[in-house]
Design a protein around this motif. Structure first.
Motif: not given
Length: 346
Positions: A265-285
């Motif tokens: 959706x968002x392409x390449x980001x240099x901020x890993x926090x963006x990825x973690x914030x988007x992925x964390x709910x699914x990972x926790x589940x």
């Protein structure tokens, strides 16, 4: 109480080797905090004997303690000191279901240091409710940013199942090709195939799955291991995997320097926090109750506090003991790597 001296394995990465003694002392403390050892460990430090550096500690190790500590990420040889200056070898029995070339053969740009991969898996597992089962096999390790599968191969070595998620199709294909070739060369009974995943007749992902065993008899008896890699966006992993499928999740997050984090959706980001914030709910589940999630990341582009908050917001509990704050180490001028581990409540 006996004094032990641990000889550390050489590392091809000189910078990592310089930090290995300190990281090993923190890893020893993680084993002690997990409650998996029969003997208390104390006085961990570094000593030089015959001009060779060792990590030393005190304890009265049982056979099962030795079996646990055989898996220290940098362990090469263990000795018990006698008479103050004599070294009596203690036989190490690491979890090694397959030949170690399963991990050492793949060479590619961006590969995570193999010793660090084991360190990250160890300390995450030791923080989980599955820590007492470390030596028993049968666990499932999920790497939601698996690249070319170093973590998955380490899980196989330990006798665990592995699940990986990777957005880069070339990495998925490279891992599938390597594992197939390795299994054939070792003449291990197995099955391995890549299949499309379709929804409403549309291709939404690809799945590589291999089933293997260390002996033909084990394979026939159904005593097998399974490794699965999904070619999809990690933020969509929950769409393809069962809730609570993993005992531990480990990931080496993009460092935001030589490479970034990418989502469809968002392409390449240099901020890993963006990825973690988007992925964390699914990972926790995807994590079972009592499971633990461990990530490594570059502290120059994200603070520990900001990373921890992401996992607190999805109901997880960061491990904030002095031991688990002791894994930070310098990689290069742009990267100082650290580990954050969080536990899912039972």
């Amino acid at each position: 109480m006996s004094t032990y001296a641990l000889l550390l394995a050489p590392s091809a990465n000189r910078v990592y080797a310089d930090a290995a003694s300190r990281l090993t002392q923190a890893e020893l403390a993680a084993f002690a905090e997990a409650g998996v050892l029969d003997s208390a460990i104390s006085d961990a430090g570094e000593a030089s004997m015959g001009g060779v550096p060792y990590v030393t500690f005190r304890g009265d190790l049982s056979d099962r303690d030795v079996a646990h500590l055989s898996n220290l990420s940098a362990a090469y040889a263990l000795f018990c000191l006698q008479g103050g200056d004599l070294l009596r070898p203690v036989t190490l029995r690491p979890l090694a279901r397959y030949d170690d070339d399963l991990i050492t053969i793949p060479k590619y740009v961006g590969k995570t240091n193999e010793q660090f991969t084991r360190l990250l898996l160890n300390v995450t597992l030791l923080a989980s409710a599955s820590a007492p089962r470390m030596l028993d096999g049968g666990l499932t390790v999920l790497d939601p940013l698996c690249g070319r599968g170093t973590t998955l191969n380490q899980a196989l070595m330990y006798g665990y199942d592995g699940i990986g998620v990777e957005l880069d199709g070339k990495d998925v294909d490279a891992y599938a090709a390597f594992l197939r070739t390795w299994l054939k060369r070792k003449r291990l009974k197995h099955s391995a195939e890549i299949t499309p995943v379709r929804r409403d007749r549309k291709l939404v992902a690809r799945r590589f799955e291999a089933v293997l065993a260390s002996t033909k008899d084990d394979y026939r008896a159904g005593d097998t291991q399974r490794v699965t890699v999904l070619h999809t966006d990690t933020t969509h992993a929950r769409d393809f995997l069962k809730t609570g499928c993993a005992d531990v999740i480990v990931a080496d997050a993009p460092y935001g320097v030589a490479h970034g984090s990418r989502t469809r959706e968002n392409g390449l980001s240099r901020r890993p926090l963006d990825l973690l914030a988007a992925a964390a709910p699914g990972w926790a589940a995807l994590l079972r109750p009592g499971g633990a999630l461990g990530i490594s990341w570059n502290t120059h582009v994200a603070s520990r506090e900001d990373a921890a908050k992401i996992f607190v917001d999805v109901g997880m509990q960061p491990i904030d003991t002095p031991t688990y704050r002791g894994f930070g180490h310098w990689v290069d001028q742009a990267i100082t790597r650290d580990i954050l581990v969080a536990r899912k409540p039972v």
